[in-house]
Structures are given as structure tokens and as C-alpha cells.
Design a protein around this motif. Structure first.
Motif, PDB file in Angstrom:
ATOM      1  N   UNK A  16       0.704  -1.139  -0.020  1.00  0.00           N
ATOM      2  CA  UNK A  16      -0.198  -0.004   0.053  1.00  0.00           C
ATOM      3  C   UNK A  16       0.649   1.399  -0.088  1.00  0.00           C
ATOM      4  N   UNK A  17       0.235   2.317  -0.250  1.00  0.00           N
ATOM      5  CA  UNK A  17       1.056   3.777  -0.361  1.00  0.00           C
ATOM      6  C   UNK A  17       1.825   3.928   0.850  1.00  0.00           C
ATOM      7  N   UNK A  18       0.935   3.635   2.226  1.00  0.00           N
ATOM      8  CA  UNK A  18       1.588   3.804   3.355  1.00  0.00           C
ATOM      9  C   UNK A  18       2.960   2.930   3.579  1.00  0.00           C
ATOM     10  N   UNK A  19       2.619   1.700   3.363  1.00  0.00           N
ATOM     11  CA  UNK A  19       3.689   0.614   3.567  1.00  0.00           C
ATOM     12  C   UNK A  19       4.780   0.873   2.641  1.00  0.00           C
ATOM     13  N   UNK A  20       4.662   1.251   1.435  1.00  0.00           N
ATOM     14  CA  UNK A  20       5.727   1.633   0.423  1.00  0.00           C
ATOM     15  C   UNK A  20       6.616   2.782   0.928  1.00  0.00           C
ATOM     16  N   UNK A  21       5.927   3.846   1.492  1.00  0.00           N
ATOM     17  CA  UNK A  21       6.663   4.895   1.954  1.00  0.00           C
ATOM     18  C   UNK A  21       7.456   4.549   3.061  1.00  0.00           C
ATOM     19  N   UNK A  22       7.079   3.491   4.047  1.00  0.00           N
ATOM     20  CA  UNK A  22       8.025   3.076   4.968  1.00  0.00           C
ATOM     21  C   UNK A  22       9.201   2.249   4.530  1.00  0.00           C
ATOM     22  N   UNK A  23       8.685   1.532   3.438  1.00  0.00           N
ATOM     23  CA  UNK A  23       9.866   0.447   2.865  1.00  0.00           C
ATOM     24  C   UNK A  23      10.781   1.358   2.255  1.00  0.00           C
ATOM     25  N   UNK A  24      10.259   2.630   1.530  1.00  0.00           N
ATOM     26  CA  UNK A  24      11.269   3.318   0.903  1.00  0.00           C
ATOM     27  C   UNK A  24      12.068   4.237   1.870  1.00  0.00           C
ATOM     28  N   UNK A  25      11.637   4.434   2.988  1.00  0.00           N
ATOM     29  CA  UNK A  25      12.488   5.175   4.128  1.00  0.00           C
ATOM     30  C   UNK A  25      13.722   4.172   4.518  1.00  0.00           C
TER      31      UNK A  25
END
Length: 275
Positions: free
Chosen positions: A81-90
Motif C-alpha cells: 500500500x502507499x503507506x507501507x511503500x513509504x515506510x519501505x522506501x525510508x
């Protein structure tokens, strides 16, 4: 001539490449890897067509590749999901910053050595180490996966000892039987000292580390990074060369649980047995 029009409003490969900024070569790579599969492939001509809805995914892949993210990590990120993707990217970027910091430390260490600049000094101590019983696992690993592998093997050893009823503490060792670099895979031996009765397994070896003389340097968590840890290794090797001969592989001993708080004190030792 590629007009860009495909069946049902889809885009030809050329049009999709122009729209997304991806080359035809990149599109073939992402197709073969399953990262960006065409919406339709003509069974007769082999022409590939993409849906307009795939444009955003393609552009996101292009940006992530510009950031040098590997394809496997991109696939995981795109499936989140977008929220999970943002966390993974960080998380991924934090790894890149850490690797960059390590490379910068290595370069600084090499420049100082080439220019014969004095580095930080580490007091080397000597002691007589008693015989210890160890549960160990040996693995080949390159530098990129070193920390993750050590943590995983340490956990596996502790679980094995607990299952067999042996007693162990926080202490664990890492013996370097070979050089670990991005191109060299060791091997390393992860060890957990224990007391009581234990049983080996197909993977876990039980052995006795004999009593020995060893030179060592104590390190805080901040010193377990590049370049300080390289200076610590160099200090131990120089001391051993002046006082005797190496008598076993170099090792890192972690006598207590990791604690990187300021003022926490010693969390690791660089050790070299000698005679």
C-alpha cells in the motif's frame, strides 16, 4: 511508423516508452522480470501493448531505478500500500545512507594510510582466556549480508541451546576464517559460549575453544563503525606482531547486549589469539 495507437486504446511499446521515459530495452527487462508486464501481446506479430493505467506504475519504476533501487526491492514496494511503500522506501534509503557512510569511512582510512596520517589510537590489552565450550555455525557471506547473517545465526544458536537445556548468556563471537568483502565470502563462524549439556545438529557444531593468550581492544558502539574499527584491528595486529605470532583467526567478541546509548561503555572487543 509507430502511431502510438494499439487495440482498445492501448499504447504501443514506442508510445509507452515516450510517455514514461523508459527505453524499449528497459521495458523488455521489466517484462521478463515480471515487474511491468504488457497488457496484451499480439500472438502473431509479438507486438506488445500497454494500458494507459500502467503509465503511473512505469514512471514510479523509472524514478526508483534512478535512485538505484534493485528490481527485487522495487517489486516489493510496488505490491505494498502507499503507506507501507513509504515506510519501505525510508528503510531502504536508511540502508543506503549507512552503506555510503561506511564507504566514506573506508576511503578516509585509505587516504590517511596513503598519506601516513596518524589515526586514532586504541590501547591493546593482553589476557589469558580460559577454555570455553561453544555452539557454532559456519557460513559463507559477503559484506552486504554480514550483519543480517550474524544476527540470524546467533538467534538460531541460542534457540538450539535453549531447546537442549544448555545455559548461555548474551555473549557471542564472530570468527573470521577468511576476508569478508563485497566480493569475498569469508567464511565466518558465529559462536555462542554455553554451559551444561547440549547436542549438535546437522548445522550446529559443538566444540571446545582451548585456553589461549589473546590481545584485544575494547570498543564502544560508536567505535564499531568505519573507520574506527579498522584502526582497532590494525592496533591489535601490530601489537601481536611485536609480541608473538598469531595463533588463531581474528574475532569479534560481543560480551554484553548491544547498547548504543552515549556512555554505555564497551559492547565489543577486537581479539587476536597469539603465542
Amino acid at each position: 511508423m509507430d502511431t502510438g495507437a494499439g487495440p482498445g486504446g492501448q499504447l504501443t511499446t514506442g508510445a509507452f516508452a515516450r510517455t514514461t521515459g523508459l527505453s524499449a530495452k528497459a521495458l523488455r527487462l521489466y517484462d521478463s522480470s515480471g515487474l511491468l508486464v504488457p497488457a496484451q501481446v499480439d500472438p502473431h506479430s509479438g507486438y506488445r501493448y500497454y494500458a494507459p493505467a500502467q503509465v503511473d506504475r512505469a514512471r514510479r519504476i523509472a524514478l526508483l531505478r534512478q535512485a538505484n533501487m534493485p528490481l527485487a526491492r522495487i517489486r516489493v514496494l510496488l505490491e505494498a500500500s502507499d503507506a507501507e511503500a513509504a515506510l519501505l522506501l525510508g528503510q531502504w534509503w536508511a540502508e543506503q545512507e549507512d552503506e555510503t557512510s561506511q564507504r566514506a569511512g573506508l576511503v578516509a582510512y585509505l587516504r590517511d594510510a596513503l598519506l601516513e596520517r596518524p589515526g586514532p589510537t586504541f590501547p591493546v590489552q593482553s589476557r589469558h582466556a580460559q577454555e570455553r565450550t561453544l555452539a557454532t555455525v559456519t557460513a559463507r557471506v559477503t559484506q552486504h549480508a554480514l550483519v543480517e547473517t550474524i544476527i540470524g545465526l546467533r538467534l538460531r544458536l541460542r534457540e538450539h541451546l535453549q531447546h537442549t537445556g544448555a545455559i548461555h548468556g548474551e555473549e557471542h563471537w564472530v570468527l573470521y576464517h577468511g576476508v569478508v568483502t563485497p566480493d569475498g565470502d569469508g567464511p565466518i563462524e558465529v559462536c555462542v559460549p554455553y554451559e551444561g549439556t547440549a547436542a549438535p545438529s546437522r548445522e550446529v557444531v559443538l566444540r571446545v575453544e582451548p585456553a589461549r593468550q589473546e590481545a584485544f581492544v575494547e570498543l564502544t558502539a560508536a567505535q564499531c563503525r568505519y573507520p574506527p574499527i579498522l584502526h582497532a584491528y590494525a592496533a591489535v595486529e601490530q601489537w601481536v606482531g611485536q609480541h608473538g605470532q598469531p595463533d588463531g583467526p581474528p574475532r569479534e567478541i560481543y560480551p554484553v547486549a548491544w547498547d548504543d546509548r552515549p556512555g554505555a561503555g564497551t559492547v565489543a572487543e577486537i581479539v587476536r589469539p597469539y603465542r
